[in-house]
Design an enzyme around this catalytic site. Sequence first.
Site, PDB file in Angstrom:
ATOM      1  CG  ASN A  58     -83.941 -11.476  63.600  1.00  0.00           C
ATOM      2  OD1 ASN A  58     -83.569 -12.009  62.570  1.00  0.00           O
ATOM      3  ND2 ASN A  58     -85.025 -10.723  63.662  1.00  0.00           N
TER       4      ASN A  58
ATOM      5  CB  CYS B 267     -85.348 -13.721  57.060  1.00  0.00           C
ATOM      6  SG  CYS B 267     -85.390 -11.918  57.212  1.00  0.00           S
TER       7      CYS B 267
ATOM      8  CE1 TYR C 283     -83.156  -5.303  59.872  1.00  0.00           C
ATOM      9  CE2 TYR C 283     -84.277  -6.194  57.941  1.00  0.00           C
ATOM     10  CZ  TYR C 283     -84.240  -5.930  59.309  1.00  0.00           C
ATOM     11  OH  TYR C 283     -85.313  -6.280  60.086  1.00  0.00           O
TER      12      TYR C 283
END
Length: 424
Positions: free
Chosen positions: A145, A165, A242
């Site tokens: 990340n 991811c 997120y």
Amino acid sequence: MKLTVIGGGSTYTPELTDGFSRLRDVLPIDELWLVDPDDRRRELVVGVSRRMFARAGHPGRIRATADLVEGVADADVVLIQLRIGGQAARLGDETWPHEACCIGQETTGPGGLAKALRTVPVALEVAEAVRRHAKPGAWIVDFTNPVGIVTRALLEEGHRAIGLCNVAIGFQRRFARMLDADPTRVRLEHVGLNHLTWERGVLLDGADALPAMLRDRLPELADEVELPAPLLRNLAMVPSYYLRYYYAHDRVFEEQRHEQPRAEKVMEVEQELLRLYADPAVDSKPAILAERGGAFYSEAAVDLIASLQSDRGDVQVANLRNDGTLPFLPDDHVIEVSATIGAAGPVAVPVAPLPADVQGLIGHVAGYERLALDAARHTGSAARGRELVERALLAHPLVGQWDRAEKLADLLLANNRDHLAWAR
């Protein structure tokens, strides 16, 4: 096949080892190399990984080294999972932004910028070693990340790279449970940027089940992403977890001010994991590893690498060049979408036009990401480096004010100077 893991001393690596053991028919590995500069962690992780292979009857050999060149030499695939500065730097990313009334998070916002600045130069060094010493055509799979920014850095330098991811596979598995279906029957219409994605469709045997799920299972879906049910109903999509940092910023900020930082929890889990890995009787992944994060990453990694190596042509979610998929972004930007995966690399599945608000948010964050990469690649003066950091911070929708950007730049540099050559 030789597969190399850069950052192989991570306490998370046994999750990968477990996946490689269970799915060896899908991805046969002759040699698994773990590369890490931390002697203690590397030896503990390679020890438990070897015991796991032995227990599973896996014929592959596991090797460990601190030498990057030795580790990547003649590799077919190199997987990058770096954490420059370790959990201590992550703890900073999650806390110092609070001093400027911003959320603290290691992959987005000010903390995400700090991680990009620390990580991109090291990832590029690794990739250059791969170019010189791995097999011709070797793939780099980036799980580091912020995946979108790091993957774009690799692609911009001409490396054969793809970003991965675990958000999408996590959704796929949860949706499959809700639909009482095998995960292989479920395909996502997944779109956005890394850690800024929405599920526009949940295809069960080709038919979209999402409208019925939003009608009949709305509270459950909302709980999964910790966002209000009316928001999901309004969007007619499921945003990733997120998106909480954008859609519920103030609430998340207040939560963070009163909760133990995630990094501290992970540090506690890691100490217990290292203790377990040192036990010669431990030959399977400990249950506590589930608290480390990264659920289903091993399955996602195995599927992705297997498709790249054997030209399966199946559809998976990956981070790849835009190349017109989202027409409002530059072709060279890296997006996260469903894609057909084959030996030549990923090809995005066509995406129907997005709503204006979603386009706007994606475009805003993409603009920040481009400025963040400019700052991460900077090698000149400290004054110019600071200007690039300030500009990237100002561009982020979670910052957006000059006074705040200035203060955050001070905090970022104070907490990361040891990792930024131009700032020392």
